[in-house]
Scaffold this motif. Sequence first.
Motif, PDB file in Angstrom:
ATOM      1  N   MET A   1       0.843  -1.199   0.000  1.00 35.50           N
ATOM      2  CA  MET A   1       0.000   0.000   0.000  1.00 35.50           C
ATOM      3  C   MET A   1       0.877   1.248   0.000  1.00 35.50           C
ATOM      4  O   MET A   1       2.068   1.182   0.274  1.00 35.50           O
ATOM      5  CB  MET A   1      -0.937  -0.035   1.213  1.00 35.50           C
ATOM      6  N   LYS A   2       0.222   2.360  -0.289  1.00 38.39           N
ATOM      7  CA  LYS A   2       0.970   3.617  -0.420  1.00 38.39           C
ATOM      8  C   LYS A   2       0.316   4.710   0.429  1.00 38.39           C
ATOM      9  O   LYS A   2      -0.915   4.770   0.513  1.00 38.39           O
ATOM     10  CB  LYS A   2       0.942   4.033  -1.901  1.00 38.39           C
ATOM     11  N   VAL A   3       1.130   5.572   1.036  1.00 38.87           N
ATOM     12  CA  VAL A   3       0.599   6.721   1.776  1.00 38.87           C
ATOM     13  C   VAL A   3       1.145   8.005   1.154  1.00 38.87           C
ATOM     14  O   VAL A   3       2.311   8.071   0.764  1.00 38.87           O
ATOM     15  CB  VAL A   3       0.958   6.650   3.280  1.00 38.87           C
ATOM     16  N   SER A   4       0.263   9.003   1.029  1.00 38.91           N
ATOM     17  CA  SER A   4       0.697  10.307   0.512  1.00 38.91           C
ATOM     18  C   SER A   4       0.129  11.412   1.399  1.00 38.91           C
ATOM     19  O   SER A   4      -0.952  11.274   1.952  1.00 38.91           O
ATOM     20  CB  SER A   4       0.196  10.513  -0.919  1.00 38.91           C
ATOM     21  N   PHE A   5       0.877  12.492   1.479  1.00 44.59           N
ATOM     22  CA  PHE A   5       0.481  13.603   2.357  1.00 44.59           C
ATOM     23  C   PHE A   5       0.054  14.805   1.507  1.00 44.59           C
ATOM     24  O   PHE A   5       0.847  15.324   0.728  1.00 44.59           O
ATOM     25  CB  PHE A   5       1.642  13.962   3.285  1.00 44.59           C
ATOM     26  N   TYR A   6      -1.200  15.201   1.677  1.00 45.93           N
ATOM     27  CA  TYR A   6      -1.735  16.320   0.880  1.00 45.93           C
ATOM     28  C   TYR A   6      -2.108  17.537   1.719  1.00 45.93           C
ATOM     29  O   TYR A   6      -2.943  18.334   1.332  1.00 45.93           O
ATOM     30  CB  TYR A   6      -2.925  15.835   0.048  1.00 45.93           C
ATOM     31  N   GLY A   7      -1.518  17.649   2.898  1.00 47.18           N
ATOM     32  CA  GLY A   7      -1.758  18.827   3.736  1.00 47.18           C
ATOM     33  C   GLY A   7      -1.127  18.605   5.096  1.00 47.18           C
ATOM     34  O   GLY A   7      -0.683  17.498   5.404  1.00 47.18           O
ATOM     35  N   ALA A   8      -1.067  19.670   5.889  1.00 50.25           N
ATOM     36  CA  ALA A   8      -0.469  19.627   7.231  1.00 50.25           C
ATOM     37  C   ALA A   8       0.915  18.976   7.231  1.00 50.25           C
ATOM     38  O   ALA A   8       1.298  18.326   8.188  1.00 50.25           O
ATOM     39  CB  ALA A   8      -1.391  18.931   8.232  1.00 50.25           C
ATOM     40  N   ALA A   9       1.644  19.122   6.117  1.00 47.03           N
ATOM     41  CA  ALA A   9       3.012  18.613   6.042  1.00 47.03           C
ATOM     42  C   ALA A   9       3.946  19.782   6.344  1.00 47.03           C
ATOM     43  O   ALA A   9       4.015  20.727   5.574  1.00 47.03           O
ATOM     44  CB  ALA A   9       3.289  18.031   4.670  1.00 47.03           C
ATOM     45  N   ARG A  10       4.602  19.707   7.461  1.00 52.87           N
ATOM     46  CA  ARG A  10       5.468  20.787   7.955  1.00 52.87           C
ATOM     47  C   ARG A  10       4.694  22.085   8.138  1.00 52.87           C
ATOM     48  O   ARG A  10       5.215  23.180   7.973  1.00 52.87           O
ATOM     49  CB  ARG A  10       6.681  20.970   7.038  1.00 52.87           C
ATOM     50  N   GLU A  11       3.421  21.952   8.452  1.00 50.48           N
ATOM     51  CA  GLU A  11       2.580  23.094   8.834  1.00 50.48           C
ATOM     52  C   GLU A  11       1.389  22.549   9.620  1.00 50.48           C
ATOM     53  O   GLU A  11       1.198  21.329   9.683  1.00 50.48           O
ATOM     54  CB  GLU A  11       2.115  23.884   7.603  1.00 50.48           C
ATOM     55  N   VAL A  12       0.588  23.447  10.212  1.00 49.49           N
ATOM     56  CA  VAL A  12      -0.475  22.952  11.088  1.00 49.49           C
ATOM     57  C   VAL A  12      -1.852  22.834  10.428  1.00 49.49           C
ATOM     58  O   VAL A  12      -2.772  22.323  11.041  1.00 49.49           O
ATOM     59  CB  VAL A  12      -0.649  23.821  12.360  1.00 49.49           C
ATOM     60  N   THR A  13      -2.010  23.317   9.213  1.00 52.92           N
ATOM     61  CA  THR A  13      -3.369  23.294   8.655  1.00 52.92           C
ATOM     62  C   THR A  13      -3.447  22.452   7.376  1.00 52.92           C
ATOM     63  O   THR A  13      -2.429  22.072   6.806  1.00 52.92           O
ATOM     64  CB  THR A  13      -3.868  24.718   8.344  1.00 52.92           C
ATOM     65  N   GLY A  14      -4.694  22.168   6.967  1.00 55.35           N
ATOM     66  CA  GLY A  14      -4.924  21.440   5.712  1.00 55.35           C
ATOM     67  C   GLY A  14      -4.769  19.933   5.835  1.00 55.35           C
ATOM     68  O   GLY A  14      -4.494  19.248   4.846  1.00 55.35           O
ATOM     69  N   SER A  15      -4.973  19.379   7.023  1.00 57.41           N
ATOM     70  CA  SER A  15      -4.770  17.934   7.248  1.00 57.41           C
ATOM     71  C   SER A  15      -5.421  17.081   6.176  1.00 57.41           C
ATOM     72  O   SER A  15      -6.614  17.228   5.893  1.00 57.41           O
ATOM     73  CB  SER A  15      -5.350  17.529   8.610  1.00 57.41           C
ATOM     74  N   CYS A  16      -4.648  16.168   5.572  1.00 56.15           N
ATOM     75  CA  CYS A  16      -5.181  15.267   4.550  1.00 56.15           C
ATOM     76  C   CYS A  16      -4.133  14.201   4.222  1.00 56.15           C
ATOM     77  O   CYS A  16      -3.090  14.504   3.656  1.00 56.15           O
ATOM     78  CB  CYS A  16      -5.532  16.069   3.290  1.00 56.15           C
ATOM     79  N   ILE A  17      -4.418  12.975   4.622  1.00 52.87           N
ATOM     80  CA  ILE A  17      -3.532  11.842   4.323  1.00 52.87           C
ATOM     81  C   ILE A  17      -4.300  10.889   3.412  1.00 52.87           C
ATOM     82  O   ILE A  17      -5.462  10.586   3.680  1.00 52.87           O
ATOM     83  CB  ILE A  17      -3.109  11.104   5.614  1.00 52.87           C
ATOM     84  N   LEU A  18      -3.645  10.429   2.340  1.00 54.06           N
ATOM     85  CA  LEU A  18      -4.271   9.476   1.419  1.00 54.06           C
ATOM     86  C   LEU A  18      -3.615   8.102   1.577  1.00 54.06           C
ATOM     87  O   LEU A  18      -2.390   7.993   1.532  1.00 54.06           O
ATOM     88  CB  LEU A  18      -4.099   9.963  -0.025  1.00 54.06           C
ATOM     89  N   ILE A  19      -4.442   7.068   1.773  1.00 49.53           N
ATOM     90  CA  ILE A  19      -3.943   5.692   1.788  1.00 49.53           C
ATOM     91  C   ILE A  19      -4.510   4.982   0.558  1.00 49.53           C
ATOM     92  O   ILE A  19      -5.716   5.015   0.315  1.00 49.53           O
ATOM     93  CB  ILE A  19      -4.398   4.936   3.067  1.00 49.53           C
ATOM     94  N   GLU A  20      -3.618   4.373  -0.226  1.00 48.71           N
ATOM     95  CA  GLU A  20      -4.053   3.596  -1.392  1.00 48.71           C
ATOM     96  C   GLU A  20      -3.647   2.144  -1.164  1.00 48.71           C
ATOM     97  O   GLU A  20      -2.455   1.831  -1.131  1.00 48.71           O
ATOM     98  CB  GLU A  20      -3.385   4.132  -2.655  1.00 48.71           C
ATOM     99  N   SER A  21      -4.640   1.281  -0.972  1.00 50.32           N
ATOM    100  CA  SER A  21      -4.344  -0.139  -0.770  1.00 50.32           C
ATOM    101  C   SER A  21      -5.060  -0.937  -1.856  1.00 50.32           C
ATOM    102  O   SER A  21      -5.792  -0.373  -2.670  1.00 50.32           O
ATOM    103  CB  SER A  21      -4.817  -0.572   0.616  1.00 50.32           C
ATOM    104  N   GLN A  22      -4.880  -2.270  -1.837  1.00 49.57           N
ATOM    105  CA  GLN A  22      -5.569  -3.088  -2.834  1.00 49.57           C
ATOM    106  C   GLN A  22      -7.075  -3.027  -2.632  1.00 49.57           C
ATOM    107  O   GLN A  22      -7.851  -3.123  -3.579  1.00 49.57           O
ATOM    108  CB  GLN A  22      -5.088  -4.538  -2.719  1.00 49.57           C
TER     109      GLN A  22
END
Length: 439
Positions: A1-22
């Motif tokens: 599976m894969k994880v990607s960070f689409y917000g709150a990366a080295r900052e405090v706002t916009g939290s959004c983590i994407l998990i792509e699994s089978q």
Amino acid sequence: MKVSFYGAAREVTGSCILIESQEAKFLIDSGMFQGLNSYEKNLEDFGFDPKEIDFVLLTHAHLDHSGRLPKLLKNGFNGKIYSTKATRDLTEIILKDSANIFEKDLRIPLFNFADVLKTMELFQCFNYEDEIAFKNIKIKLKDAGHILGSTIFEVFLEGKKLVFSGDLGNHNAPIVRDTEFIDSGDIVFTESTYGGKIHEKREKGVLELLNTIKEVIQKDSVLLIPSFSIERTQEILFEINKFVENKEIPFINIFLDSPLAIKATEIYENYKNIFDNEAITLINSGDNIFDFKGFKKTKKIKDSKEILKNHGAKIIIAGSGMCSGGRMPSYIARFGKDRNNVILLNSYQAEGTLGKKLENRERIFINDKEIIIKAKVKKIDSFSSHADSLKLTEWVLKMNPQKVFINHGDEEESLALKKKLEKDIKDVVVPQMKNSYEL
Ligand SMILES: [Zn+2]
């Protein structure tokens, strides 16, 4: 599976983590960016296709975790949003409040009222300890102790256990229960708002609040408390209620002048079953913890005008917590000029906000007019709703994870937490925006 960070990366706002699994593609939070250049950032594409997302795990209602859900839906998402009931109810008032603010803005709105209503239909709610099943993925909800309804998600998939902290609460916070510690986790995702800082004891702030109220009663003056609508306002009401019920202070008029905070308090009253023991004991003894002698809620602007007519000592609690919006700036303009009055800041003040300028004793302009502040400006630092560095470290180490991802913190806070955790855990990562990792 894969994880990607689409917000709150080295900052405090916009939290959004994407998990792509089978089995599925899913998000943990879809938060709004706030602060510098956030308007443009919020309008940008997500970086993935919302149509392909099966579900969202929503950790809690705060806008920086929930604020891009309507945009997700507008861009094609049609899955479920899994959360607690309290999170759903609080998210609804927060998103509607934002839609109202967008309506008054001349720029393109991120979403409107109708988008919020459609978003609310996607919610499917669970209790703490419930188990959600999506194909072969199992998900459990634990209490994060940050605000009402806040959740830690444990996700079991492809033979691994992933743990997502959301935002974790502070020690000894009133009303909400303490953060649940999780026994094990292979891969842990943790916030780091205070990754490098240690909080002062809460009791210190409570005493400061009590002494400040006594001071304004004695001087027959006005105490302004800028406050966040959710959690902080209820905590302050909880403390003042105790002062009043225990007769630690004489009579004083107390006004809550924030429509959002009033609505949030009503929602809190519906979820007494998830309060902590102290709050439940008080309620069982017959006390209404959000109501006491002298307390008035003002929902309409004409009610706010009544406050101005009221003479004598009074406390006014209003938004925003950083004095950057809401009704507080007009009270500062009105009462900030009198040296007998007090402005009591009680939360983090971001750079550029009116609250920060008050804290730094800089020149203050409200509606383009300079206001010479003679009122005393005080600050309580111990009312944070976030875990500090000690608690975050303890919470992560209890799980003995193989890998830790640190997000939701200014870069220096995230890196400080990384340094601490690396004493015990080899693989600790502070991702950049749009970074992806194979798990
Ligand atoms: Zn939060």
